[in-house]
Design a protein around this motif. Structure first.
Motif, short mmCIF file in Angstrom:
data_model
loop_
_atom_site.label_atom_id
_atom_site.label_comp_id
_atom_site.label_asym_id
_atom_site.label_seq_id
_atom_site.Cartn_x
_atom_site.Cartn_y
_atom_site.Cartn_z
N CYS A 48 56.89 31.82 -9.59
CA CYS A 48 55.69 30.99 -9.75
C CYS A 48 54.52 31.84 -10.24
O CYS A 48 54.68 33.03 -10.50
CB CYS A 48 55.34 30.32 -8.42
N SER A 49 53.38 31.24 -10.34
CA SER A 49 52.19 31.96 -10.81
C SER A 49 51.12 31.90 -9.71
O SER A 49 50.31 30.96 -9.68
CB SER A 49 51.65 31.34 -12.10
N PRO A 50 51.12 32.86 -8.80
CA PRO A 50 50.15 32.83 -7.69
C PRO A 50 48.71 32.93 -8.21
O PRO A 50 48.43 33.68 -9.16
CB PRO A 50 50.52 34.07 -6.86
N ILE A 51 47.81 32.18 -7.58
CA ILE A 51 46.41 32.27 -7.96
C ILE A 51 45.81 33.55 -7.37
O ILE A 51 46.39 34.18 -6.49
CB ILE A 51 45.63 31.03 -7.49
N ARG A 71 51.86 21.22 -0.89
CA ARG A 71 50.82 20.21 -1.02
C ARG A 71 50.08 20.42 -2.34
O ARG A 71 49.73 21.54 -2.69
CB ARG A 71 49.81 20.31 0.13
N GLN A 72 49.86 19.34 -3.07
CA GLN A 72 49.10 19.37 -4.31
C GLN A 72 48.12 18.20 -4.28
O GLN A 72 48.51 17.05 -4.15
CB GLN A 72 50.01 19.28 -5.53
N GLU A 73 46.84 18.51 -4.40
CA GLU A 73 45.82 17.47 -4.29
C GLU A 73 45.84 16.51 -5.47
O GLU A 73 45.61 15.32 -5.32
CB GLU A 73 44.43 18.11 -4.16
N PRO A 102 46.29 23.64 -8.12
CA PRO A 102 47.22 24.61 -7.52
C PRO A 102 48.04 23.98 -6.41
O PRO A 102 47.58 23.07 -5.71
CB PRO A 102 46.29 25.70 -6.97
N ILE A 103 49.25 24.45 -6.25
CA ILE A 103 50.14 23.98 -5.20
C ILE A 103 50.05 24.93 -4.02
O ILE A 103 50.29 26.14 -4.16
CB ILE A 103 51.60 23.90 -5.69
N MET A 109 48.31 30.09 -5.13
CA MET A 109 49.24 29.69 -4.07
C MET A 109 48.89 30.43 -2.81
O MET A 109 48.78 31.65 -2.81
CB MET A 109 50.67 30.03 -4.47
N GLN A 110 48.71 29.72 -1.70
CA GLN A 110 48.48 30.34 -0.43
C GLN A 110 49.77 30.30 0.36
O GLN A 110 50.50 29.32 0.36
CB GLN A 110 47.36 29.62 0.34
#
Length: 504
Positions: free
Chosen positions: A105-108, A63-65, A70-71, A1-2
């Protein structure tokens, strides 16, 4: 997540009595199913509960591709004032929503500031590689502790505020910061309770360079005295440089509206082309295609403008990097006489005042100390503790600034030269004549007395018993003690105290 964070403030709280507006938009199909790329935006606006005429606007974008990807999340918090007369200052911070997202959440791994990192001698080389990595897009905030092991700000609190913006790296009290400095360089290290913000690298004509913002312990003490929060000042310094580029990446409601419009246009075009009356709908299809092309043209124009701005910004940063490199290479030497840069003039003003005061024979103790430090930057290191003690004596009415300058001048000249030539302390002390120099206190120091004479330089502690002296009264106005230590490996004299007599 950014996570992109712009001008910030504490989380929303207790606004039930004020008018609020909540708007949201999402990209979905005609059947109300999610379409990809999936884009969602929400905006909440409300009045300030304390400042009349100010409105707060919070935006959250997602945004999710594709499914399973990842969102990306961006958060913007800004104010909107009814007029220029609404000028109450804003406390810079971050909304609690950011921390809640991190917790739930689960940040990347690319998300900066998820945990506090540690800098020691073993990790110093890896730290340097990360600092100078060309692909690094976020700042690094380096925090050191004082000699008692206390940090100038709560590490976890600062990390939670900077999450998504900057990595937070702490220097433990037990490490040898002098050894770390030899690996990473003085520009990328912090000592004695300082905070150093290291921005991403920029390329100048003289190579890659990282801009830094250093918060010295004396400056942090001033923040506390003025009622300012250290974490807010650090956040303000970071967001001042990151707000604009992050605003371009922010998933705003307007961006979601454009995505929804494009989706609707695409669906309408598809239906029109598949219709049995496609020939009759020719003008309608052409109109839709024209609208779609206009949107694409606007996007291309906006992208071109941003590229041009980034190129100019890159050029400006490049020039700033060259300037910073030159300043660093000159090691504090005065800029050329024909330079009329406002920053240079401002920097020289205190030096001019100190020289004028010395020539008139009326310098304050702080002026005498800072002038010697400026003139002999290659020989004398003045710790913040010495500046603070000089300020205390000046507040107490210290009257012998001329005598202090005389002693400090001899310390930086004859005494330093003798030690640099390897002649030893017994020979060097002759520079001061009788009764002005003492190698030790002349009596055993107690625990508190020894602690008062213990100072930290480059992560190492020194008991500074050597001192210059003037006066014997227990008086801030008439008595002076200058405690120092000779660092042979650097050929520098480090001054830890310059002020009143220290108790035993």
């Amino acid at each position: 997540m950014q996570n992109s964070i712009l001008i910030q403030r504490d989380s929303l709280r207790g606004y039930a009595n004020f008018v609020s507006v909540l708007l949201s938009r999402v990209t979905v199909s005609a059947e109300k199913k999610a379409t990809y790329p999936y884009v969602f935006g929400v905006q909440l606006s409300h009045r300030d509960d304390k400042v009349s005429g100010r409105r707060w606007i919070t935006e959250v974008g997602l945004r999710q591709e594709n499914i399973g990807k990842p969102i990306e999340c961006s958060i913007l918090l800004k104010t909107d004032e009814v007029s220029a007369k609404v000028n109450e200052p804003i406390q810079v911070t971050r909304p609690k929503l950011v921390q809640q997202l991190i917790q739930d959440c689960s940040p990347i791994g690319q998300t900066p500031g998820v945990s506090v990192k540690r800098l020691d001698q073993e990790s110093a080389m890896a730290f340097l590689h990360e600092v100078e990595r060309e692909e690094r897009e976020h700042p690094i905030t380096l925090i050191s502790c004082d000699r008692d092991g206390a940090y100038p700000v709560d590490l976890e609190r600062l990390r939670s505020i900077l999450v998504g913006l900057s990595d937070v790296v702490a220097v433990p009290v037990s490490v040898d910061t002098f050894a770390i400095e030899e690996i990473v360089g003085r520009r990328y290290i912090a000592f004695g309770g300082a905070i150093n913000v290291i921005f991403p690298s920029r390329k100048g004509d003289r190579g890659w360079f990282c801009e830094t913002v250093l918060f010295r312990p004396s400056e942090i003490s001033d923040f506390h005295a003025e009622g300012k929060k250290v974490e807010s000042e650090v956040l303000s310094a970071i967001t001042h440089r990151t707000n604009l580029p992050y605003s371009w990446r922010h998933i705003s409601p307007e961006m979601v509206n454009q995505a929804v419009l494009r989706s609707q246009l695409a669906q309408m075009l598809e239906r029109a082309k598949d219709s049995n009356n496609s020939e009759e709908l020719g003008d309608y299809i052409a109109l839709l295609e024209s609208a779609d092309q206009e949107l694409l043209t606007k996007d291309a124009e906006l992208a071109r403008i941003r590229i041009e701005y980034e190129e100019k910004e890159h050029e400006a940063r490049k020039l700033q990097a060259d300037i910073a490199n030159l300043k660093y290479a000159l090691s504090g030497r005065q800029a050329s006489e024909d330079s009329q840069d406002d920053d240079v003039v401002e920097a020289l003003a205190p030096l001019r005042e100190s020289i004028t005061a010395v020539l008139k024979g009326i310098p304050s103790l702080q002026q005498a100390l800072e002038l010697i430090s400026s003139l002999y930057v290659d020989r004398i290191v003045v710790l913040d503790s010495a500046i603070n003690s000089a300020k205390e004596s000046d507040r107490g009415g210290f009257r012998f600034g001329d005598k202090a300058f005389e002693l400090l001048s001899k310390l930086a000249n004859e005494y330093w030269q003798a030690l640099a030539d390897g002649k030893g302390d017994q020979h060097a002390k002759a520079a001061f004549g009788h009764n002005a120099y003492a190698q030790n206190e002349g009596q055993a120091l107690s625990g508190p007395g020894k602690q008062r004479r213990t100072f930290v330089y480059h992560g190492k502690t020194f008991v500074m018993e050597k001192h210059l002296k003037s006066g014997v009264k227990d008086s801030l106005a008439e008595t002076l003690r200058i405690h120092f230590e000779w660092i042979a490996v650097e050929q520098k004299l480090v001054i830890g105290h310059c002020g009143k007599h220290l108790d035993f």
